[in-house]
Design a protein around this motif. Structure first.
Motif, mmCIF file in Angstrom:
data_model
loop_
_atom_site.group_PDB
_atom_site.id
_atom_site.type_symbol
_atom_site.label_atom_id
_atom_site.label_comp_id
_atom_site.label_asym_id
_atom_site.label_seq_id
_atom_site.Cartn_x
_atom_site.Cartn_y
_atom_site.Cartn_z
ATOM 1 N N UNK A 22 0.902 -1.266 0.071
ATOM 2 C CA UNK A 22 0.112 -0.032 0.018
ATOM 3 C C UNK A 22 0.992 1.211 0.074
ATOM 4 N N UNK A 23 1.000 1.873 -1.122
ATOM 5 C CA UNK A 23 1.766 3.102 -1.275
ATOM 6 C C UNK A 23 1.260 4.116 -0.392
ATOM 7 N N UNK A 24 2.120 5.043 -0.086
ATOM 8 C CA UNK A 24 1.950 6.140 0.775
ATOM 9 C C UNK A 24 0.918 6.012 1.974
ATOM 10 N N UNK A 25 1.043 4.755 2.651
ATOM 11 C CA UNK A 25 0.071 4.492 3.618
ATOM 12 C C UNK A 25 0.634 5.596 4.861
ATOM 13 N N UNK A 26 -0.258 5.545 5.827
ATOM 14 C CA UNK A 26 0.174 6.473 7.137
ATOM 15 C C UNK A 26 1.257 5.728 7.866
ATOM 16 N N UNK A 27 1.407 4.431 7.558
ATOM 17 C CA UNK A 27 2.630 4.094 8.083
ATOM 18 C C UNK A 27 3.990 3.958 7.291
ATOM 19 N N UNK A 28 4.075 4.441 6.282
ATOM 20 C CA UNK A 28 5.443 4.661 5.812
ATOM 21 C C UNK A 28 6.474 5.225 6.141
ATOM 22 N N UNK A 29 5.784 6.278 6.771
ATOM 23 C CA UNK A 29 6.973 7.307 7.399
ATOM 24 C C UNK A 29 8.154 6.323 8.240
ATOM 25 N N UNK A 30 7.653 5.235 8.602
ATOM 26 C CA UNK A 30 8.671 4.505 9.447
ATOM 27 C C UNK A 30 9.642 4.039 8.911
ATOM 28 N N UNK A 31 9.857 4.011 7.620
ATOM 29 C CA UNK A 31 10.858 3.604 6.755
ATOM 30 C C UNK A 31 12.169 4.769 7.055
ATOM 31 N N UNK A 32 11.438 5.992 7.296
ATOM 32 C CA UNK A 32 12.714 6.984 7.338
ATOM 33 C C UNK A 32 13.524 6.821 8.614
ATOM 34 N N UNK A 33 13.019 5.927 9.515
ATOM 35 C CA UNK A 33 13.804 5.697 10.847
ATOM 36 C C UNK A 33 15.103 4.805 10.540
ATOM 37 N N UNK A 34 15.224 4.209 9.461
ATOM 38 C CA UNK A 34 16.329 3.277 8.934
ATOM 39 C C UNK A 34 17.419 4.212 8.496
ATOM 40 N N UNK A 35 18.741 3.838 9.259
ATOM 41 C CA UNK A 35 19.767 4.655 9.212
ATOM 42 C C UNK A 35 20.873 3.997 8.069
ATOM 43 N N UNK A 36 21.056 5.127 7.211
ATOM 44 C CA UNK A 36 22.132 4.397 6.020
ATOM 45 C C UNK A 36 23.350 4.115 6.564
ATOM 46 N N UNK A 37 23.864 3.067 6.178
ATOM 47 C CA UNK A 37 25.218 2.558 6.608
ATOM 48 C C UNK A 37 26.116 2.011 5.546
ATOM 49 N N UNK A 38 26.247 2.949 4.585
ATOM 50 C CA UNK A 38 27.119 2.394 3.395
ATOM 51 C C UNK A 38 28.480 2.870 3.692
#
Ligand SMILES: Nc1nc2c(ncn2[C@@H]2O[C@H](COP(=O)(O)OP(=O)(O)OP(=O)(O)O)[C@@H](O)[C@H]2O)c(=O)[nH]1
Ligand SMILES: [Mg+2]
Ligand SMILES: [Mg+2]
Length: 256
Positions: A1-17
């Motif tokens: 489900x794109x743009x669901x109200x839950x999707x913001x949680x993805x931005x909590x992931x930290x990049x570790x490149x």
């Protein structure tokens, strides 16, 4: 489900490149292997079945992840060196380290019977893992020398310790007390004079650990008789602490 109200949680992931153009070392280590080896009746101080299983699991890792240019193992640990230009998983640190340690662990369990036969695997082992970066060739050689020096120091100590406990009937505390403050010379002398053990004659695998790398070999085609140069993954118990090894196999660090 794109743009669901839950999707913001993805931005909590930290990049570790991981930084580009530097050597990546993935070091894995058995969790509480003191207990694991005791529960599984490993021979002291070195169990050939256990060491061979570690080597086999590491060899399978090197086959699965061709970016690995050299690996070094001792005791319950293995270090895998990935080439500077490695772009595995876009150099995401946790993805690289977790994939390697997961594959190593499943190989260790999958092949247990090949090395331990009917000796039952009593519970599933765990290995931890981390990525460490080394910018220069000197740094990576020093890293591997550090691990190989550790192998030597630990093995000399453990060989003395278990000779005192198993052959001289000392208690663990007595053995520790006797070894406290001793240097290499004293330990070598103790092994020779009291236990008739010439440390240098012990298997190289115990003293130097195991090195896995792609070794140039000559292969002759049986039908045509033509020989050509190939590279084959080998496990050897050689000095990587000395420059001689790096001079003999310059291609390892040339795989930038
Ligand atoms: N008897 C025996 N023990 C071994 C052998 N290889 C590894 N070990 C044991 O595994 C331990 C590995 O050391 P560490 O990795 O520092 O300790 P650990 O108990 O695994 O603890 P953590 O790594 O901190 O979880 C050694 O101290 C030994 O007790 C072996 O061939 N024979
Ligand atoms: Mg450990
Ligand atoms: Mg260890």
């Amino acid at each position: 489900m794109a743009n669901s109200k839950y999707e913001y949680v993805k931005s909590f992931e930290q990049p570790d490149i991981l930084l580009q153009n530097v050597w990546i070392v993935v070091r894995i280590d058995g969790r509480s292997f003191h207990k694991f080896t005791t529960k599984h009746d490993y021979a002291k101080p070195n169990d050939d079945r256990g060491l061979s299983l570690m080597n086999r699991a590491a060899l399978e890792v090197c086959k699965e992840f061709p970016d690995i240019v050299i690996a070094f193992g001792e005791s319950d640990e293995y270090s895998f060196v990935l080439k500077k230009s490695c772009n595995l998983f876009e150099r995401r640190s946790s993805k690289i380290s977790s994939s390697i340690v997961s594959y190593f662990t499943s190989q260790f369990v999958y092949r247990w019977k090949e090395y331990f036969g009917e000796h039952e695997l009593k519970y599933p082992p765990t290995f931890d893992s981390r990525c460490v970066l080394y910018p220069t060739d000197e740094n990576i050689k020093d890293y591997l020398s550090w691990r190989q020096a550790d192998t030597h120091i630990n093995n000399l100590y453990n060989t003395c310790y278990w000779a005192l406990v198993l052959k001289a009937g000392k208690t663990p505390i007595e053995a520790e007390n006797e070894l406290r403050g001793t240097f290499s010379d004293g330990k070598n002398e103790m092994l020779f004079s009291r236990f008739n053990i010439n440390y240098n004659n012990l298997p190289a695998e115990y003293r130097k650990g195991s090195v896995i790398f792609k070794k140039p070999v000559q292969e002759t085609n049986k039908e045509t008789g033509l020989t050509k140069s190939k590279k084959r993954l080998v496990i050897e118990h050689v000095d990587i602490i000395s420059e001689k090894f790096w001079k003999e196999y310059p291609d390892i660090l040339a795989s930038k």
